[in-house]
Design a protein around this motif. Structure first.
Motif, PDB file in Angstrom:
ATOM      1  N   LYS A 112     -10.659  -3.416   5.805  1.00 35.00           N
ATOM      2  CA  LYS A 112     -10.781  -1.747   7.088  1.00 35.00           C
ATOM      3  C   LYS A 112     -12.225  -1.183   5.368  1.00 35.00           C
ATOM      4  N   THR A 113     -11.809  -1.268   4.448  1.00 36.50           N
ATOM      5  CA  THR A 113     -13.006  -0.797   3.534  1.00 36.50           C
ATOM      6  C   THR A 113     -14.466  -1.844   3.553  1.00 36.50           C
ATOM      7  N   ARG A 117     -19.178  -4.244  -7.245  1.00 34.48           N
ATOM      8  CA  ARG A 117     -19.363  -2.715  -7.375  1.00 34.48           C
ATOM      9  C   ARG A 117     -21.319  -1.998  -8.442  1.00 34.48           C
ATOM     10  N   ARG A 138     -15.809   0.072   6.957  1.00 39.47           N
ATOM     11  CA  ARG A 138     -16.882   0.701   6.604  1.00 39.47           C
ATOM     12  C   ARG A 138     -17.844   1.103   5.950  1.00 39.47           C
ATOM     13  N   SER A 139     -18.267  -0.381   4.932  1.00 42.15           N
ATOM     14  CA  SER A 139     -19.569  -0.128   3.997  1.00 42.15           C
ATOM     15  C   SER A 139     -20.178  -1.084   5.042  1.00 42.15           C
ATOM     16  N   THR A 176     -12.520 -10.512   0.695  1.00 41.30           N
ATOM     17  CA  THR A 176     -13.339  -9.394   1.551  1.00 41.30           C
ATOM     18  C   THR A 176     -14.036  -8.992   0.445  1.00 41.30           C
ATOM     19  N   ASP A 230      -9.248   3.150  -6.343  1.00 42.32           N
ATOM     20  CA  ASP A 230     -10.694   4.458  -6.513  1.00 42.32           C
ATOM     21  C   ASP A 230     -10.058   5.641  -7.107  1.00 42.32           C
ATOM     22  N   THR A 274     -16.214   0.785  -9.999  1.00 44.32           N
ATOM     23  CA  THR A 274     -16.033   1.766  -9.876  1.00 44.32           C
ATOM     24  C   THR A 274     -16.597   3.015  -9.839  1.00 44.32           C
ATOM     25  N   HIS A 319      -6.096  -3.483   4.130  1.00 48.70           N
ATOM     26  CA  HIS A 319      -6.893  -1.995   3.180  1.00 48.70           C
ATOM     27  C   HIS A 319      -8.464  -2.516   3.010  1.00 48.70           C
ATOM     28  N   ARG A 320      -8.191  -4.403   2.296  1.00 50.33           N
ATOM     29  CA  ARG A 320      -9.717  -3.818   1.636  1.00 50.33           C
ATOM     30  C   ARG A 320     -10.929  -4.377   2.868  1.00 50.33           C
ATOM     31  N   THR A 356     -18.527  -8.607   1.381  1.00 46.07           N
ATOM     32  CA  THR A 356     -19.131  -7.240   0.714  1.00 46.07           C
ATOM     33  C   THR A 356     -20.325  -7.733   0.438  1.00 46.07           C
ATOM     34  N   HIS A 404       1.187  -0.820   0.293  1.00 44.95           N
ATOM     35  CA  HIS A 404      -0.361   0.439   0.205  1.00 44.95           C
ATOM     36  C   HIS A 404       0.841   1.036  -0.162  1.00 44.95           C
TER      37      HIS A 404
END
Length: 413
Positions: A387-388, A318, A391-392, A348, A230, A268, A384-385, A352, A190
């Protein structure tokens, strides 16, 4: 026998020796890594010290069977060497094995002032990158980064000596591949700034080599990276540039790959119609490529229906079409098993999709497994994925969620 850390096999000297099947150098490096005397090395491989001394000095010819035997006894991963399993031997390999030792000089850290550059130089550089790529799936990126950067620097130094030779463009292509791998490693860490730097270097080297296909591959890789970060509009712009780089009649593999990344970019950006159209284009290209015997370089694996299904799954996540996403994930994973870190990324994404379908416990279970992968392999990309995903997440506050949050915080701290 002392346990040798995984990053040992990706250091420039060892990676070069593995690529060239240079067992004397490999044994010498293993001896130093373990802190052995020559006598201890001889004891480990089961031969006399005088015989081992001749091997280390390159004065003892070896058969393929002996190379395999010695490698196993000191813990060399056989899949990193150039030959395959027993039964794949060729008499030519036995006669010419000792000639491969000369290739090591091309990839050593300390080069002579006037190294010879010939038709094997670029191939050696590319094999080193290939060895590093094989380690990447199960090795933390931070353990590979130093070796990857050193290999880029090495390739650049060799290019400086080969710039006026007939092999300069081939070496530039080898430098491009090395820089592309360094970019991928930094993306997994990252470290977006360094990743972009090495992608640009990979693109520049491919263009200087006048290799349009390789340049398009690196531009498309950067486009996928920007979409993953993103910034779909920048990513789509780069995909369009990659197409211009290839020209009007791209190979089916390139067309399928670029269209799949384009579909992800449109998804996206929440442009459903454009995303679905790009998937159709990719599907058409995959069908056209079904009879291909091998993927065109620089692609390592064929871009087939399983690969396309993986991209379709990401697109559907997405576009918030969870049932289609899960079905596509199942299709993809039934045909191919990804490496550990890529499996963490996919978990991840499936998590989702499950959360969108209100299967919250399944979603948290998958995300928790992905968190384990990210922590185990030191993959900032996977973390990071995760954490994403958090958040969602819009599900209820449960004990499972509290436990997940505690694990995530502990991992990040």
């Amino acid at each position: 026998m002392t346990q040798i850390p995984p990053q040992f096999w990706s250091t420039p000297a060892v990676a070069a020796a593995l690529a060239a099947c240079d067992l004397p150098t490999i044994l010498g490096e293993v001896r130093r890594a373990n802190g052995w005397t020559q006598a201890q090395l001889a004891e480990a491989v089961g031969y006399s010290q005088s015989w081992v001394s001749k091997v280390l000095r390159g004065r003892q010819p070896l058969t393929v069977d002996q190379v395999r035997e010695l490698s196993i006894r000191v813990g060399v991963p056989l899949h990193l060497l150039r030959f395959g399993a027993r039964g794949d031997d060729d008499p030519t390999k036995r006669r010419d094995f000792s000639k491969a030792v000369a290739l090591t000089a091309l990839a050593g850290v300390a080069l002579p002032r006037r190294p010879d550059v010939d038709e094997t130089t670029a191939a050696t550089l590319i094999r080193i990158t290939g060895a590093q790529r094989r380690l990447e799936a199960t090795t933390p990126a931070r353990e590979l980064a130093r070796g990857a950067v050193a290999h880029v620097d090495l390739a650049n130094r060799i290019l400086g000596r080969a710039s006026r030779s007939a092999y300069a463009d081939d070496v530039r292509a080898g430098l491009s591949e090395a820089a592309g791998f360094a970019a991928w490693v930094h993306a997994d860490m990252h470290d977006t700034g360094s990743a972009r730097f090495y992608y640009r270097r990979a693109i520049d080297s491919a263009r200087q080599a006048d290799n349009a296909l390789l340049a398009a591959y690196m531009i498309g890789s950067l486009g996928g990276f920007e979409i993953d970060a993103d910034d779909p509009f920048m990513g789509l712009s780069l995909i369009a540039r990659a197409r211009r780089e290839i020209g009007d009649r791209p190979l089916a593999t390139a067309r399928a790959w670029l269209s799949s990344i384009e579909a992800l970019g449109h998804a996206t950006a929440r442009d459903e119609a454009a995303a679905l159209q790009a998937l159709q284009t990719a599907e058409s290209a995959v069908r056209a490529n079904e009879r291909a015997v091998a993927p065109p370089w620089p692609w390592v694996f064929p871009f087939d229906h399983a690969k396309l299904a993986g991209y379709r799954a990401l697109v559907m996540v997405r576009l918030e079409r969870p049932e289609e996403a899960v079905a596509a994930f199942n299709e993809s994973l039934s045909s191919a098993q990804p490496g550990a870190k890529q499996r963490g990324v996919l978990m991840t994404e499936i998590a989702t999709a499950k959360a969108m379908s209100r299967h919250y416990d399944e979603a948290l279970h998958l995300a928790s497994n992905a968190l384990t992968v990210g922590a185990t392999y030191g993959s900032e990309r996977v973390l990071h994925r995760v954490k994403t995903f958090r958040r969602s997440y819009g599900g209820p506050m449960t004990d499972t969620l509290r436990s997940f949050d505690e694990r995530l915080q502990a991992t990040l701290l």
